[in-house]
Design a protein around this motif. Structure first.
Motif, PDB file in Angstrom:
ATOM      1  N   ARG A  35       0.861  -1.181   0.000  1.00 44.25           N
ATOM      2  CA  ARG A  35       0.000   0.000   0.000  1.00 44.25           C
ATOM      3  C   ARG A  35       0.893   1.224   0.000  1.00 44.25           C
ATOM      4  O   ARG A  35       1.841   1.307   0.793  1.00 44.25           O
ATOM      5  CB  ARG A  35      -0.927   0.022   1.208  1.00 44.25           C
ATOM      6  N   ILE A  36       0.598   2.173  -0.887  1.00 41.83           N
ATOM      7  CA  ILE A  36       1.404   3.382  -1.001  1.00 41.83           C
ATOM      8  C   ILE A  36       0.510   4.601  -0.896  1.00 41.83           C
ATOM      9  O   ILE A  36      -0.475   4.730  -1.640  1.00 41.83           O
ATOM     10  CB  ILE A  36       2.179   3.428  -2.338  1.00 41.83           C
ATOM     11  N   ASP A  37       0.837   5.477   0.036  1.00 38.52           N
ATOM     12  CA  ASP A  37       0.225   6.804   0.128  1.00 38.52           C
ATOM     13  C   ASP A  37       1.293   7.822  -0.260  1.00 38.52           C
ATOM     14  O   ASP A  37       2.324   7.924   0.409  1.00 38.52           O
ATOM     15  CB  ASP A  37      -0.286   7.086   1.541  1.00 38.52           C
ATOM     16  N   HIS A  38       1.026   8.553  -1.320  1.00 35.91           N
ATOM     17  CA  HIS A  38       2.026   9.474  -1.861  1.00 35.91           C
ATOM     18  C   HIS A  38       1.383  10.854  -2.002  1.00 35.91           C
ATOM     19  O   HIS A  38       0.528  11.068  -2.864  1.00 35.91           O
ATOM     20  CB  HIS A  38       2.512   8.952  -3.218  1.00 35.91           C
ATOM     21  N   ASP A  39       1.760  11.775  -1.130  1.00 37.10           N
ATOM     22  CA  ASP A  39       1.279  13.152  -1.166  1.00 37.10           C
ATOM     23  C   ASP A  39       2.388  14.032  -1.723  1.00 37.10           C
ATOM     24  O   ASP A  39       3.517  14.024  -1.221  1.00 37.10           O
ATOM     25  CB  ASP A  39       0.895  13.643   0.228  1.00 37.10           C
ATOM     26  N   MET A  40       2.045  14.815  -2.738  1.00 37.23           N
ATOM     27  CA  MET A  40       3.062  15.597  -3.439  1.00 37.23           C
ATOM     28  C   MET A  40       2.526  16.995  -3.718  1.00 37.23           C
ATOM     29  O   MET A  40       1.319  17.218  -3.765  1.00 37.23           O
ATOM     30  CB  MET A  40       3.424  14.902  -4.764  1.00 37.23           C
ATOM     31  N   GLU A  41       3.405  17.945  -3.872  1.00 39.70           N
ATOM     32  CA  GLU A  41       3.021  19.242  -4.412  1.00 39.70           C
ATOM     33  C   GLU A  41       4.120  19.749  -5.339  1.00 39.70           C
ATOM     34  O   GLU A  41       5.306  19.627  -5.043  1.00 39.70           O
ATOM     35  CB  GLU A  41       2.700  20.256  -3.317  1.00 39.70           C
ATOM     36  N   ARG A  42       3.690  20.253  -6.478  1.00 34.67           N
ATOM     37  CA  ARG A  42       4.613  20.895  -7.417  1.00 34.67           C
ATOM     38  C   ARG A  42       4.370  22.391  -7.316  1.00 34.67           C
ATOM     39  O   ARG A  42       3.402  22.921  -7.859  1.00 34.67           O
ATOM     40  CB  ARG A  42       4.378  20.394  -8.838  1.00 34.67           C
ATOM     41  N   GLN A  43       5.262  23.057  -6.631  1.00 41.26           N
ATOM     42  CA  GLN A  43       5.159  24.504  -6.438  1.00 41.26           C
ATOM     43  C   GLN A  43       5.766  25.170  -7.669  1.00 41.26           C
ATOM     44  O   GLN A  43       6.977  25.289  -7.807  1.00 41.26           O
ATOM     45  CB  GLN A  43       5.870  24.919  -5.156  1.00 41.26           C
ATOM     46  N   PHE A  44       4.888  25.563  -8.557  1.00 42.48           N
ATOM     47  CA  PHE A  44       5.260  25.958  -9.916  1.00 42.48           C
ATOM     48  C   PHE A  44       5.214  27.479 -10.029  1.00 42.48           C
ATOM     49  O   PHE A  44       4.287  28.121  -9.527  1.00 42.48           O
ATOM     50  CB  PHE A  44       4.259  25.309 -10.877  1.00 42.48           C
ATOM     51  N   PHE A  45       6.213  28.044 -10.707  1.00 41.07           N
ATOM     52  CA  PHE A  45       6.198  29.491 -10.963  1.00 41.07           C
ATOM     53  C   PHE A  45       6.544  29.729 -12.425  1.00 41.07           C
ATOM     54  O   PHE A  45       7.526  29.183 -12.946  1.00 41.07           O
ATOM     55  CB  PHE A  45       7.190  30.233 -10.075  1.00 41.07           C
TER      56      PHE A  45
END
Length: 871
Positions: free
Chosen positions: A295-305
């Motif tokens: 089981r994989i929980d993967h939380d990500m954010e791409r802080q894009f500018f």
């Protein structure tokens, strides 16, 4: 006394099929699927002359891998655990980066995509059984932690008794079973790793316990393994847009329309478990049951500018010397320059499970029957809200190539000030996929005697049923409505981005907080005029069913000629595939259900021949045919047709292609292998693959209902070829005096060239590096062991005709170095310090020529400290 694989009459097998069932015999279920590879491990303990070797640790693992390669009929490379579950890498994908012909990428905190000999067409097996992720054809190999492994086999060629489906090869991941051990054994490993850019210290823990017992109803064994991994990561990117003719007054000049940065940060938590039960009621009957889950929980954010350059007559700029490519630019606009901050916040949740039961029955000393039934269930879903924020600075100073990448500043304007932003668009994304399969096989092996020309006959059947489905959201783009409050006035909405670790000018800005995007997503939707989650897009939905029936026959033969010993195999596999695909087409703006049934039959012959030129020198030749089925999504029968023609009267459209044929590969390998010591070898393999019906996505004109459409869909191309050579060397320098005798070296080199024919043009395979090599320095003496590994691959094409601009996206050479140092405190405990990304590698790609850069990507340097206990 038990021995390695040989004639059934003379050599009963050490590793046996496992547990749980009188019902299997009653049902007549019998198969060889996972017996053979499990039983190869005992052979790996033999020395070059068949004598038992008592080495341990790194040497033992190297010797075992070498012996498996030497004794195999196919062209194979193997990596074996130093002891149960102990590898110098964290997951299977990273382990494979040290195998000749294997190339991989590392991003999002770990190794990711894998290709073998420049090709992505792989079959992934777990203990000899097909395994995959949701709708995909193969498993994401980073999902298997190395703490569970016994070994990993990379087959460059395939035999008739192996599961079909890969033109590039087969990766078979082998986990331990209780009968692999003499009795009770257990181990626990704890690890803490520090990542320099993420600035985190993350825990990982794993353990395994196994035992076997002699009882009144036979030998019984049970094993359980558990693994927990938590990893935070930070990948940073600075990028330049593709070159465009935007420079005022100079039509020959090209420059980017915008520049930008991305902070990709995330947290991944992976839970895995494997178990096995074995029962040997007698020497002639063995049964087993085993399984694996993750089981994989993967939380990500791409802080894009995104920083718009704002080309206008007042812009000033310089060129790279001798070119018309813009190097620096300064632009002003009193009405404001376009800039955008965006947080793309995917949250992935996935589970995969595989369970199997099987049995082996030695009916006579010369006849073995085996069977196995397995089931796979996998699901994946993702929520990915994106919220844009807009700002309006009046001046930008930028460069396309400082510190390797895009550099820009906003003089007099503070991008960390929340008051400088206003609300932009909300993009409300979600998607989900699922996959299930039932797989049964039965096999028979008859030993005809080593004195005969045909020494063994085998045959079998495999029946498999596979289902795959996928869908995503509809109407995901929500523009900012009038009257939205300023983002600074919404409590909890804004967060400062992570700072870039390297100097690229403006290195921090405001973004929407990922926690707010997910925690208050319904509130955001209401702000943008939507009540709740959007319905699925009917045109994205597909549900596919695939039934496969396969039969094979194979013989092992041998003879002496010209004073040499020859051994070989010959076989054929016949595969019938029935595919049912379901989806929706967009007809005049309305969804119309589409169903298609397609079938194919493939005949896959295979032959191997091995000549023992001397006791330590082997020549081998293999030839065979393989097939690779297209991705399930490529079969989607639905199409979406545009309603407005372009200036030439041609409409746009896209969709899948239910008429796709399987990719066919005709493969040949020739090898010469010199085994001059139990842990010493020099090998060379020349290979050639010829392809038919290779699948690529491309545009083509089609007539539909009397109109001409420029349709974008996957299609078969007719011709392709790949050829190359692999060289390998392994040796421990035991002959050196004193402490110098602890050194060893493993090295391999791969050269490849190949092409696909498309529109009369030969293009190299995407993702294929022409040259690649690995150098691994080893040391083992007393309680100390160490490893220093260096990997290099030459440049490659990532994308042809990137964004339809006529420019190819090309990736510069990639080099990676890792190191580890271990100390054995006593027979039961050891400690390891390891460093991944020792050289702080960068990933650089460019649009056509190096002076038109796109990305510079930098990754975490990871330092890990592990403590391992066993008994």
């Amino acid at each position: 006394m038990e021995h390695a694989i040989g004639p059934i009459a003379a050599k009963p097998y050490t590793f046996i099929l496992k547990a749980s069932v009188g019902s299997l015999l009653a049902a007549g279920l019998l198969s060889t699927a996972s017996v053979w590879a499990q039983e190869a491990a005992p052979a790996a303990q033999d020395g070059v002359n068949g004598s038992v070797v008592t080495v341990s640790g790194v040497r033992k693992a190297a010797q075992s891998a070498q012996t498996i390669k030497r004794n195999a009929d196919e062209v194979i490379d193997t990596i074996v655990a130093e002891e149960a579950g102990k590898f110098p890498d964290k997951n299977v994908a990273e382990v494979l980066g040290r195998v000749s012909g294997v190339q991989l990428r590392r991003e999002s905190g770990e190794a990711s995509s894998i290709i073998v000999r420049g090709l992505p067409g792989l079959v992934t097996l777990l203990n000899g059984r097909e395994i995959y992720t949701a709708r995909d054809r193969s498993l994401f190999l980073a999902d298997i932690p190395t703490t569970m492994l016994q070994r990993v086999d990379v087959y460059k060629t395939q035999s008739a008794d192996m599961v079909e489906g890969g033109t590039a090869g087969v990766i078979d991941v082998r986990t331990s079973r209780p009968f692999d051990f003499k009795g009770f054994t257990a181990n626990v490993a704890g690890r803490v790793e520090n990542r320099d850019k993420a600035k985190t210290n993350d825990p990982q823990v794993s353990g395994m316990v196994s035992n076997r017992w002699k009882t009144g109803f036979g030998d019984v064994g049970a094993l359980l393994g558990l693994s927990y991994q938590k990893g935070n990561y930070h990948d940073e990117v600075t990028w330049s847009a593709p070159p465009a003719h935007l420079v005022p007054g100079d039509p020959a000049a090209t420059g980017p329309i915008d520049l930008g940065h991305v902070n990709a940060l995330g947290k991944r938590v992976r839970l895995s478990a494997n178990w096995a039960v074995q029962w040997r009621p007698s020497r002639t009957v063995e049964l087993y049951s085993e399984g694996w889950s993750t089981r994989i929980d993967h939380d990500m954010e791409r802080q894009f500018f995104l920083a718009g350059v704002g080309w206008n007559p007042n812009s000033t700029y310089t060129f790279f010397p001798g070119t018309k490519q813009v190097a620096t630019v300064t632009s002003t606009n009193p009405n404001g320059l376009f800039s955008l901050s965006s947080n793309q916040a995917p949250q992935d949740d996935s589970e995969s499970h595989q369970g199997a039961i099987g049995a082996r029955w030695d009916v006579t000393p010369d006849l073995r029957l085996t069977t196995e039934f397995s089931r796979v269930n996998s699901r994946w879903k993702q929520e990915m809200p994106i919220l844009d924020l807009n700002a309006s600075p009046t001046k930008i100073e930028g460069s396309t190539y400082v510190n390797g990448g895009a550099y820009f500043n906003y003089p007099g304007y503070d991008m960390t000030n929340p008051a400088n932003y206003k609300m932009g668009a909300l993009i409300d994304n979600w998607q989900a996929a699922g996959g299930q399969s039932n797989d049964w096989r039965a096999d028979a092996i008859y030993n005809n005697g080593e004195e005969s020309f045909f020494r063994e006959f085998s045959g079998g059947v495999r029946l498999a049923q596979r289902k795959a489905s996928y869908q995503h959201e509809s109407n995901n783009f929500l523009p900012a409505p009038a009257g939205l409050p300023a983002p600074a006035s919404i409590p909890g909405l804004l967060c400062p981005s992570m700072q870039l670790a390297n100097d690229y000018g403006m290195n921090q800005w405001q973004v929407a907080c990922a926690g707010y995007l997910h925690g208050k997503l319904d509130q955001l939707r209401k702000m943008y005029g939507r009540d709740g989650r959007t319905a699925p897009d009917p045109y994205s939905l597909f549900r596919n069913g695939e039934d496969t029936t396969a039969f094979y026959g194979k013989t092992r033969f041998g003879f002496d000629a010209f004073g040499l010993q020859f051994d070989g195999t010959a076989g054929v596999r016949v595969v019938r595939t029935d595919l049912n695909v379901n989806g929706f087409s967009n007809i005049n703006g309305n969804p119309v259900a589409v169903n298609r049934d397609v079938s194919s039959t493939d005949v896959l012959p295979n032959m191997t021949l091995k000549a023992t030129l001397r006791k330590d020198l082997i020549a081998r030749f293999t030839a065979g045919k393989a097939v690779q089925r297209p991705a399930f999504g490529d079969f989607n029968p639905g199409v979406s047709l545009g309603t407005t023609p372009d200036g030439e009267g041609i409409y746009g459209g896209n969709g899948g292609n239910p008429d796709l044929k399987p990719i066919t590969g005709k493969n040949m390998d020739a090898a010469l292998e010199w085994y001059f010591a139990p842990t010493g070898s020099v090998t060379a393999t020349v290979f050639q693959h010829k392809f038919e019906d290779y699948v690529i996505r491309r545009l083509s004109l089609e007539q539909i209902d009397g109109k001409t459409y420029r349709m974008d869909r996957p299609r078969n191309v007719n011709d392709g070829q790949l050829e190359g050579i692999e060289l390998g060397y392994r040796q421990f320098y035991d002959f050196l005096p004193g402490w110098l005798g602890g050194f060893g070296l493993e090295a391999n080199y791969t050269y490849m060239k190949g092409y696909l024919m498309e529109d009369g043009k030969r293009n190299p395979f995407q993702g294929m590096s022409k040259n690649a090599y690995n150098i691994v320095g080893l040391y083992e003496r007393g309680p100390w062991s160490a490893r220093l590994a260096y990997n290099w691959r030459s440049r490659f094409v990532d994308t042809y005709n990137y964004r339809a601009l006529g420019l190819d996206l090309i990736v510069d050479p990639i080099k990676t170095a890792d190191a580890s140092l271990s100390y054995k405190i006593n027979d039961n405990m050891g400690v390891t310090l390891d460093v991944e990304n020792l050289l702080d590698r960068t990933y650089n790609d460019y649009h056509g020529i190096p002076t038109n850069p796109r990305d510079v990507r930098r990754y975490d340097r990871t330092v890990g400290l592990s403590l391992r206990w066993k008994m």
